[in-house]
Design a protein around this motif. Structure first.
Motif, mmCIF file in Angstrom:
data_model
loop_
_atom_site.group_PDB
_atom_site.id
_atom_site.type_symbol
_atom_site.label_atom_id
_atom_site.label_comp_id
_atom_site.label_asym_id
_atom_site.label_seq_id
_atom_site.Cartn_x
_atom_site.Cartn_y
_atom_site.Cartn_z
ATOM 1 N N SER A 142 0.804 -1.215 0.102
ATOM 2 C CA SER A 142 -0.037 0.162 -0.119
ATOM 3 C C SER A 142 0.896 1.206 -0.085
ATOM 4 N N ARG A 187 0.187 5.712 0.344
ATOM 5 C CA ARG A 187 -0.800 6.991 0.266
ATOM 6 C C ARG A 187 -0.257 8.115 -0.183
ATOM 7 N N TYR A 234 -6.056 13.280 -0.992
ATOM 8 C CA TYR A 234 -5.370 12.065 -0.718
ATOM 9 C C TYR A 234 -5.895 10.987 -1.428
ATOM 10 N N GLN A 245 -5.356 7.030 -1.227
ATOM 11 C CA GLN A 245 -4.939 5.313 -0.245
ATOM 12 C C GLN A 245 -5.008 4.506 -1.488
#
Length: 117
Positions: free
Chosen positions: A17, A19, A80, A82
């Protein structure tokens, strides 16, 4: 002069992941749609996600649905992205963009995302 500055890109292994953040300066975009696009080498720029000015609605490209989530903080003038369960095909330069009078009138310089298998 409005400016969008992305951050948070980097290298990650498949399944990981990241961000991304994009901070706007020079003007407020609190009443404007904000979005993300990406571009891989040799490919056209691709829509990733967009979010309504109040955060109540968002849309996603088919290839990132159910893996990516866009959000925003109008107090911080920041949007943002994610990104979860990243895949090698997600690699590319990610650009933040903001709606203007005509369309996507404002663009950041981009942040590199590299996903290795």
């Amino acid at each position: 002069q409005a400016q969008l500055v992305e951050s948070g890109g980097g290298s990650v292994q498949a399944g990981g992941s990241l961000r991304l953040s994009c901070e706007a300066s020079g003007r407020t975009f609190s009443r404007k749609v904000l979005g993300w696009y990406r571009q891989a080498p040799g490919k056209a720029r691709e829509f990733v996600a967009a979010i309504k000015w109040d955060g109540t609605a968002a849309s996603y490209g088919d290839s990132v649905k159910d893996r990516f989530a866009i959000s925003r903080d109008n107090v911080k003038n920041t949007v943002y992205l994610q990104m979860n369960r990243l895949q090698p095909d997600d690699s590319g330069i990610y650009y933040c963009t903001a709606e203007g009078d005509i369309g996507w009138d404002y663009w950041g310089q981009g942040t590199q995302v590299t996903v290795s298998s």
